[in-house]
Design a protein around this motif. Structure first.
Motif, PDB file in Angstrom:
ATOM      1  N   MET A   1       0.821  -1.163  -0.136  1.00  0.00           N
ATOM      2  CA  MET A   1      -0.153  -0.032  -0.021  1.00  0.00           C
ATOM      3  C   MET A   1       0.803   1.027  -0.007  1.00  0.00           C
ATOM      4  N   ARG A   2       0.300   2.207  -0.622  1.00  0.00           N
ATOM      5  CA  ARG A   2       1.278   3.657  -0.567  1.00  0.00           C
ATOM      6  C   ARG A   2       0.299   4.647   0.319  1.00  0.00           C
ATOM      7  N   ALA A   3       0.841   5.519   0.822  1.00  0.00           N
ATOM      8  CA  ALA A   3       0.225   6.681   1.524  1.00  0.00           C
ATOM      9  C   ALA A   3       1.072   8.096   1.427  1.00  0.00           C
ATOM     10  N   LEU A   4       0.431   8.962   1.292  1.00  0.00           N
ATOM     11  CA  LEU A   4       0.784  10.159   1.208  1.00  0.00           C
ATOM     12  C   LEU A   4       0.163  10.938   2.553  1.00  0.00           C
ATOM     13  N   ILE A   5       0.959  11.238   3.527  1.00  0.00           N
ATOM     14  CA  ILE A   5       0.168  11.827   4.719  1.00  0.00           C
ATOM     15  C   ILE A   5       1.012  13.357   5.012  1.00  0.00           C
ATOM     16  N   GLN A   6      -0.219  14.103   5.416  1.00  0.00           N
ATOM     17  CA  GLN A   6       0.028  15.497   5.529  1.00  0.00           C
ATOM     18  C   GLN A   6      -0.318  15.755   6.913  1.00  0.00           C
ATOM     19  N   ARG A   7       0.439  16.477   7.872  1.00  0.00           N
ATOM     20  CA  ARG A   7       0.226  17.143   9.066  1.00  0.00           C
ATOM     21  C   ARG A   7      -0.806  18.361   8.692  1.00  0.00           C
ATOM     22  N   VAL A   8      -1.954  18.323   9.525  1.00  0.00           N
ATOM     23  CA  VAL A   8      -2.820  19.376   9.125  1.00  0.00           C
ATOM     24  C   VAL A   8      -3.327  20.095  10.456  1.00  0.00           C
ATOM     25  N   SER A   9      -3.688  20.971  10.396  1.00  0.00           N
ATOM     26  CA  SER A   9      -4.544  21.852  11.472  1.00  0.00           C
ATOM     27  C   SER A   9      -6.013  21.720  11.311  1.00  0.00           C
ATOM     28  N   SER A  10      -6.481  21.525   9.879  1.00  0.00           N
ATOM     29  CA  SER A  10      -7.721  21.077   9.467  1.00  0.00           C
ATOM     30  C   SER A  10      -7.699  20.430   8.094  1.00  0.00           C
ATOM     31  N   ALA A  11      -8.834  19.765   8.005  1.00  0.00           N
ATOM     32  CA  ALA A  11      -9.014  19.048   6.530  1.00  0.00           C
ATOM     33  C   ALA A  11     -10.352  18.731   6.348  1.00  0.00           C
ATOM     34  N   GLY A  36      -1.787  -7.124  -5.345  1.00  0.00           N
ATOM     35  CA  GLY A  36      -0.935  -7.880  -4.390  1.00  0.00           C
ATOM     36  C   GLY A  36      -1.105  -7.718  -3.074  1.00  0.00           C
ATOM     37  N   ASP A  37      -1.553  -6.448  -2.597  1.00  0.00           N
ATOM     38  CA  ASP A  37      -1.507  -5.916  -1.131  1.00  0.00           C
ATOM     39  C   ASP A  37      -2.481  -6.855  -0.382  1.00  0.00           C
ATOM     40  N   SER A  38      -2.368  -7.075   0.893  1.00  0.00           N
ATOM     41  CA  SER A  38      -3.442  -7.531   1.795  1.00  0.00           C
ATOM     42  C   SER A  38      -3.491  -6.874   3.190  1.00  0.00           C
ATOM     43  N   GLU A  39      -4.184  -7.550   4.033  1.00  0.00           N
ATOM     44  CA  GLU A  39      -4.391  -7.153   5.265  1.00  0.00           C
ATOM     45  C   GLU A  39      -3.217  -6.735   5.775  1.00  0.00           C
ATOM     46  N   ARG A  40      -1.955  -7.544   5.531  1.00  0.00           N
ATOM     47  CA  ARG A  40      -0.908  -7.490   6.307  1.00  0.00           C
ATOM     48  C   ARG A  40      -0.230  -5.992   6.072  1.00  0.00           C
ATOM     49  N   GLU A  41      -0.133  -5.740   4.879  1.00  0.00           N
ATOM     50  CA  GLU A  41       0.149  -4.422   4.355  1.00  0.00           C
ATOM     51  C   GLU A  41      -0.741  -3.245   5.114  1.00  0.00           C
ATOM     52  N   SER A  42      -2.024  -3.364   5.101  1.00  0.00           N
ATOM     53  CA  SER A  42      -2.896  -2.602   5.620  1.00  0.00           C
ATOM     54  C   SER A  42      -2.583  -2.245   7.147  1.00  0.00           C
ATOM     55  N   GLY A  91      -0.132   5.815 -16.015  1.00  0.00           N
ATOM     56  CA  GLY A  91      -0.884   4.667 -16.062  1.00  0.00           C
ATOM     57  C   GLY A  91      -1.063   4.022 -14.532  1.00  0.00           C
ATOM     58  N   PHE A  92      -2.093   3.346 -14.374  1.00  0.00           N
ATOM     59  CA  PHE A  92      -2.523   3.264 -13.124  1.00  0.00           C
ATOM     60  C   PHE A  92      -2.887   1.447 -12.866  1.00  0.00           C
ATOM     61  N   SER A  93      -1.982   0.850 -13.640  1.00  0.00           N
ATOM     62  CA  SER A  93      -2.147  -0.766 -13.801  1.00  0.00           C
ATOM     63  C   SER A  93      -1.675  -1.401 -12.393  1.00  0.00           C
ATOM     64  N   THR A  94      -0.816  -0.791 -11.757  1.00  0.00           N
ATOM     65  CA  THR A  94      -0.247  -1.447 -10.666  1.00  0.00           C
ATOM     66  C   THR A  94      -1.179  -1.285  -9.460  1.00  0.00           C
ATOM     67  N   ALA A  95      -2.348  -0.378  -9.429  1.00  0.00           N
ATOM     68  CA  ALA A  95      -3.118  -0.153  -8.330  1.00  0.00           C
ATOM     69  C   ALA A  95      -4.227  -1.551  -8.241  1.00  0.00           C
ATOM     70  N   ALA A  96      -4.571  -1.801  -7.101  1.00  0.00           N
ATOM     71  CA  ALA A  96      -5.352  -2.951  -6.803  1.00  0.00           C
ATOM     72  C   ALA A  96      -6.587  -2.499  -7.683  1.00  0.00           C
ATOM     73  N   PRO A  97      -7.335  -3.747  -7.987  1.00  0.00           N
ATOM     74  CA  PRO A  97      -8.701  -3.458  -8.951  1.00  0.00           C
ATOM     75  C   PRO A  97      -9.785  -2.748  -7.766  1.00  0.00           C
ATOM     76  N   PRO A  98     -10.468  -1.979  -8.381  1.00  0.00           N
ATOM     77  CA  PRO A  98     -11.441  -1.276  -7.181  1.00  0.00           C
ATOM     78  C   PRO A  98     -12.104  -2.028  -6.176  1.00  0.00           C
ATOM     79  N   GLU A  99     -12.726  -3.223  -6.460  1.00  0.00           N
ATOM     80  CA  GLU A  99     -13.380  -4.103  -5.424  1.00  0.00           C
ATOM     81  C   GLU A  99     -12.108  -4.385  -4.134  1.00  0.00           C
ATOM     82  N   GLY A 101      -9.238  -2.736  -3.707  1.00  0.00           N
ATOM     83  CA  GLY A 101      -8.854  -1.435  -3.172  1.00  0.00           C
ATOM     84  C   GLY A 101      -9.880  -1.012  -2.102  1.00  0.00           C
ATOM     85  N   LYS A 102     -11.144  -1.056  -2.631  1.00  0.00           N
ATOM     86  CA  LYS A 102     -12.472  -0.568  -1.488  1.00  0.00           C
ATOM     87  C   LYS A 102     -12.193  -1.287  -0.213  1.00  0.00           C
ATOM     88  N   ARG A 103     -11.921  -2.629  -0.356  1.00  0.00           N
ATOM     89  CA  ARG A 103     -12.028  -3.598   0.891  1.00  0.00           C
ATOM     90  C   ARG A 103     -10.697  -3.166   1.634  1.00  0.00           C
TER      91      ARG A 103
END
Length: 147
Positions: A1-11, A36-42, A91-99, A101-103
């Protein structure tokens, strides 16, 4: 999984003019499940982010986590974090399929909540508007594949 995090005072996130998630002090977390991601990466990513010491302490040093400061998290699904930019059109072919990804997005949000952080969410797959006040600014990129 990938994440971009931002410290915020509000969002906040709006969809079709209505607010779906809003926080004060805390983290805005854009997250993308990869093929290929799973609950382990989450679970790993949730622990990493909630323990990341990027909030100021009394000496004005980044030495506190979102849990330490009682902050919240606004979690937004962001499949474009999987962008492959070899050419001019991503291109976004390396993203998990939508279902899948949502899970994993929902699993990630549940993991962050279970670690003691109040969570607000965007809407998976929706056309969202995100507003934020970046604090610092502090913006950090994380990828579970990089460990």
């Amino acid at each position: 999984m990938r994440a971009l995090i931002q410290r915020v005072s509000s969002a906040r996130v709006t969809v079709d003019g209505g607010v779906t998630g809003e926080i004060g002090n805390g983290l805005l977390i854009f997250v993308c499940a990869m093929k290929g991601d799973s609950e382990r990466e989450s679970e790993w990513l949730a622990r990493k982010i909630t323990n990341l010491r990027i909030f100021r302490d009394d000496a004005d040093r980044m030495n506190r986590s979102v849990v330490d400061v009682g902050g919240s998290a606004l979690i937004v699904s962001q499949f474009t974090l999987a962008a492959e930019t070899k050419g001019n059109r991503p291109g976004f072919s390396t993203a998990a399929p939508p279902e899948e990804g949502k899970r994993l997005y929902e699993n990630f949000s549940a993991n962050v909540t279970a670690l003691g952080v109040t969570v607000a969410n965007g809407v998976f797959g929706a056309d969202m508007r995100v507003e934020l006040a970046n604090d610092g600014p502090v913006t950090i990129w994380l990828d579970t594949a990089a460990g």
